[in-house]
Scaffold this motif. Sequence first.
Motif, PDB file in Angstrom:
ATOM      1  N   PHE A  97       0.821  -1.201   0.000  1.00  0.00           N
ATOM      2  CA  PHE A  97       0.000   0.000   0.000  1.00  0.00           C
ATOM      3  C   PHE A  97       0.857   1.253   0.000  1.00  0.00           C
ATOM      4  CE2 PHE A  97       0.582  -0.583   4.611  1.00  0.00           C
ATOM      5  CZ  PHE A  97       0.885   0.708   5.028  1.00  0.00           C
ATOM      6  N   THR A  98       0.202   2.356  -0.323  1.00  0.00           N
ATOM      7  CA  THR A  98       0.738   3.696  -0.154  1.00  0.00           C
ATOM      8  C   THR A  98      -0.300   4.481   0.624  1.00  0.00           C
ATOM      9  OG1 THR A  98       1.980   3.601  -2.222  1.00  0.00           O
ATOM     10  CG2 THR A  98       1.532   5.790  -1.328  1.00  0.00           C
ATOM     11  N   ALA A  99       0.137   5.170   1.674  1.00  0.00           N
ATOM     12  CA  ALA A  99      -0.766   5.974   2.498  1.00  0.00           C
ATOM     13  C   ALA A  99      -0.098   7.304   2.829  1.00  0.00           C
ATOM     14  CB  ALA A  99      -1.108   5.238   3.792  1.00  0.00           C
ATOM     15  N   ILE A 100      -0.915   8.283   3.153  1.00  0.00           N
ATOM     16  CA  ILE A 100      -0.450   9.574   3.655  1.00  0.00           C
ATOM     17  C   ILE A 100      -0.842   9.630   5.125  1.00  0.00           C
ATOM     18  CG2 ILE A 100      -0.784  12.076   3.539  1.00  0.00           C
ATOM     19  CD1 ILE A 100       0.706  11.086   1.145  1.00  0.00           C
ATOM     20  N   VAL A 101       0.095  10.099   5.970  1.00  0.00           N
ATOM     21  CA  VAL A 101      -0.149  10.156   7.406  1.00  0.00           C
ATOM     22  C   VAL A 101       0.124  11.571   7.909  1.00  0.00           C
ATOM     23  CG1 VAL A 101       0.394   9.128   9.652  1.00  0.00           C
ATOM     24  CG2 VAL A 101       0.667   7.768   7.560  1.00  0.00           C
ATOM     25  N   ALA A 102      -0.730  12.039   8.816  1.00  0.00           N
ATOM     26  CA  ALA A 102      -0.544  13.347   9.449  1.00  0.00           C
ATOM     27  C   ALA A 102      -0.559  13.175  10.963  1.00  0.00           C
ATOM     28  CB  ALA A 102      -1.651  14.302   9.030  1.00  0.00           C
ATOM     29  N   ALA A 103       0.291  13.949  11.635  1.00  0.00           N
ATOM     30  CA  ALA A 103       0.355  13.942  13.096  1.00  0.00           C
ATOM     31  C   ALA A 103       0.973  15.255  13.552  1.00  0.00           C
ATOM     32  CB  ALA A 103       1.189  12.766  13.601  1.00  0.00           C
ATOM     33  N   ALA A 104       0.821  15.528  14.820  1.00  0.00           N
ATOM     34  CA  ALA A 104       1.447  16.714  15.395  1.00  0.00           C
ATOM     35  C   ALA A 104       2.961  16.596  15.309  1.00  0.00           C
ATOM     36  CB  ALA A 104       1.021  16.881  16.853  1.00  0.00           C
ATOM     37  N   ALA A 105       3.612  17.711  15.070  1.00  0.00           N
ATOM     38  CA  ALA A 105       5.075  17.732  15.038  1.00  0.00           C
ATOM     39  C   ALA A 105       5.622  17.270  16.380  1.00  0.00           C
ATOM     40  CB  ALA A 105       5.563  19.137  14.725  1.00  0.00           C
ATOM     41  N   GLY A 106       6.737  16.588  16.336  1.00  0.00           N
ATOM     42  CA  GLY A 106       7.378  16.142  17.572  1.00  0.00           C
ATOM     43  C   GLY A 106       6.793  14.879  18.158  1.00  0.00           C
ATOM     44  N   ALA A 107       5.908  14.207  17.421  1.00  0.00           N
ATOM     45  CA  ALA A 107       5.298  12.974  17.916  1.00  0.00           C
ATOM     46  C   ALA A 107       6.372  11.942  18.240  1.00  0.00           C
ATOM     47  CB  ALA A 107       4.327  12.425  16.877  1.00  0.00           C
ATOM     48  N   ARG A 108       6.174  11.237  19.327  1.00  0.00           N
ATOM     49  CA  ARG A 108       7.148  10.234  19.758  1.00  0.00           C
ATOM     50  C   ARG A 108       6.523   8.853  19.763  1.00  0.00           C
ATOM     51  NH1 ARG A 108      11.727  12.770  20.848  1.00  0.00           N
ATOM     52  NH2 ARG A 108      11.605  14.927  21.518  1.00  0.00           N
ATOM     53  N   ALA A 109       7.313   7.884  19.310  1.00  0.00           N
ATOM     54  CA  ALA A 109       6.867   6.494  19.208  1.00  0.00           C
ATOM     55  C   ALA A 109       7.519   5.651  20.290  1.00  0.00           C
ATOM     56  CB  ALA A 109       7.231   5.936  17.842  1.00  0.00           C
ATOM     57  N   SER A 110       6.773   4.641  20.731  1.00  0.00           N
ATOM     58  CA  SER A 110       7.282   3.694  21.726  1.00  0.00           C
ATOM     59  C   SER A 110       6.924   2.284  21.288  1.00  0.00           C
ATOM     60  CB  SER A 110       6.640   3.939  23.094  1.00  0.00           C
ATOM     61  OG  SER A 110       6.916   5.219  23.573  1.00  0.00           O
ATOM     62  N   THR A 111       7.795   1.351  21.599  1.00  0.00           N
ATOM     63  CA  THR A 111       7.497  -0.061  21.382  1.00  0.00           C
ATOM     64  C   THR A 111       7.484  -0.744  22.735  1.00  0.00           C
ATOM     65  OG1 THR A 111       9.835  -0.566  21.040  1.00  0.00           O
ATOM     66  CG2 THR A 111       8.510  -0.135  19.072  1.00  0.00           C
ATOM     67  N   PRO A 112       6.710  -1.829  22.877  1.00  0.00           N
ATOM     68  CA  PRO A 112       6.692  -2.532  24.155  1.00  0.00           C
ATOM     69  C   PRO A 112       8.099  -2.966  24.550  1.00  0.00           C
ATOM     70  CG  PRO A 112       4.991  -3.387  22.692  1.00  0.00           C
ATOM     71  CD  PRO A 112       5.854  -2.465  21.882  1.00  0.00           C
ATOM     72  N   GLY A 113       8.537  -2.572  25.719  1.00  0.00           N
ATOM     73  CA  GLY A 113       9.860  -2.924  26.204  1.00  0.00           C
ATOM     74  C   GLY A 113      10.984  -2.259  25.447  1.00  0.00           C
ATOM     75  N   GLY A 114      10.669  -1.221  24.651  1.00  0.00           N
ATOM     76  CA  GLY A 114      11.664  -0.590  23.797  1.00  0.00           C
ATOM     77  C   GLY A 114      12.384   0.592  24.404  1.00  0.00           C
ATOM     78  N   GLY A 115      12.171   0.866  25.668  1.00  0.00           N
ATOM     79  CA  GLY A 115      12.862   1.989  26.292  1.00  0.00           C
ATOM     80  C   GLY A 115      12.118   3.300  26.109  1.00  0.00           C
ATOM     81  N   ASP A 116      12.877   4.387  26.117  1.00  0.00           N
ATOM     82  CA  ASP A 116      12.292   5.722  26.028  1.00  0.00           C
ATOM     83  C   ASP A 116      11.659   5.968  24.663  1.00  0.00           C
ATOM     84  OD1 ASP A 116      13.118   6.363  28.610  1.00  0.00           O
ATOM     85  OD2 ASP A 116      15.050   7.144  27.909  1.00  0.00           O
ATOM     86  N   PRO A 117      10.584   6.770  24.626  1.00  0.00           N
ATOM     87  CA  PRO A 117       9.980   7.136  23.338  1.00  0.00           C
ATOM     88  C   PRO A 117      10.992   7.854  22.447  1.00  0.00           C
ATOM     89  CG  PRO A 117       8.561   7.776  25.164  1.00  0.00           C
ATOM     90  CD  PRO A 117       9.877   7.349  25.752  1.00  0.00           C
ATOM     91  N   VAL A 118      10.864   7.654  21.135  1.00  0.00           N
ATOM     92  CA  VAL A 118      11.785   8.273  20.176  1.00  0.00           C
ATOM     93  C   VAL A 118      11.014   9.107  19.163  1.00  0.00           C
ATOM     94  CG1 VAL A 118      13.517   6.440  20.395  1.00  0.00           C
ATOM     95  CG2 VAL A 118      11.762   6.278  18.638  1.00  0.00           C
ATOM     96  N   LEU A 119      11.687  10.130  18.656  1.00  0.00           N
ATOM     97  CA  LEU A 119      11.157  10.959  17.585  1.00  0.00           C
ATOM     98  C   LEU A 119      11.611  10.354  16.268  1.00  0.00           C
ATOM     99  CD1 LEU A 119       9.828  13.590  16.535  1.00  0.00           C
ATOM    100  CD2 LEU A 119      12.056  14.677  16.820  1.00  0.00           C
ATOM    101  N   PRO A 120      10.712   9.737  15.502  1.00  0.00           N
ATOM    102  CA  PRO A 120      11.123   9.148  14.229  1.00  0.00           C
ATOM    103  C   PRO A 120      11.628  10.237  13.269  1.00  0.00           C
ATOM    104  CG  PRO A 120       8.991   8.289  14.894  1.00  0.00           C
ATOM    105  CD  PRO A 120       9.301   9.447  15.791  1.00  0.00           C
ATOM    106  N   PRO A 121      12.633   9.934  12.457  1.00  0.00           N
ATOM    107  CA  PRO A 121      13.214  10.952  11.575  1.00  0.00           C
ATOM    108  C   PRO A 121      12.219  11.518  10.559  1.00  0.00           C
ATOM    109  CG  PRO A 121      14.175   8.792  11.136  1.00  0.00           C
ATOM    110  CD  PRO A 121      13.334   8.660  12.364  1.00  0.00           C
ATOM    111  N   TRP A 122      11.206  10.755  10.182  1.00  0.00           N
ATOM    112  CA  TRP A 122      10.239  11.254   9.203  1.00  0.00           C
ATOM    113  C   TRP A 122       9.245  12.246   9.813  1.00  0.00           C
ATOM    114  CZ3 TRP A 122      10.842   6.179  10.553  1.00  0.00           C
ATOM    115  CH2 TRP A 122       9.854   5.594  11.336  1.00  0.00           C
ATOM    116  N   ILE A 123       9.251  12.406  11.135  1.00  0.00           N
ATOM    117  CA  ILE A 123       8.378  13.371  11.810  1.00  0.00           C
ATOM    118  C   ILE A 123       9.165  14.587  12.276  1.00  0.00           C
ATOM    119  CG2 ILE A 123       6.826  13.682  13.784  1.00  0.00           C
ATOM    120  CD1 ILE A 123       6.159  10.732  13.605  1.00  0.00           C
ATOM    121  N   ALA A 124      10.475  14.459  12.371  1.00  0.00           N
ATOM    122  CA  ALA A 124      11.335  15.540  12.896  1.00  0.00           C
ATOM    123  C   ALA A 124      11.307  16.752  12.005  1.00  0.00           C
ATOM    124  CB  ALA A 124      12.763  15.027  13.041  1.00  0.00           C
TER     125      ALA A 124
END
Length: 124
Positions: A97-124
């Motif tokens: 698929f191809t999709a377009i995604v929108a979110a607030a700037a500075g959004a941070r992602a977390s994975t279960p047991g993945g440590g601190d939330p991170v700012l993905p480079p495509w949102i920075a």
Amino acid sequence: MTDAIRRADARRTETPNAVMITLASPTQGNSGLALWQVEMEAGKTGPDHTFDVEQIWTWLSGSATVSVDARPIDVRDGDTLVIPAEVPRRVHTDAGFTAIVAAAAGARASTPGGGDPVLPPWIA
């Protein structure tokens, strides 16, 4: 001053599961929102994760099953999915698929047991 962000200047980030193309973000267009395109090949599955902000996904082509809070939702071209903040999600596609995604700037992602939330480079 407003300038166009040319497709040739869009930032491309590849992960093992998808390609994200930043269309606008704080570091690309000085936007308070992030807008990016996701391209996922057939047979791929993204990781279980959450974001600290709401996201809006619109499918341009193809189809996927998005598990949102353990509930599978089938989406296809033309569909839009609003995913609330802090809700676990996982994207899988048999067809690609191809999709377009929108979110607030500075959004941070977390994975279960993945440590601190991170700012993905495509949102920075």
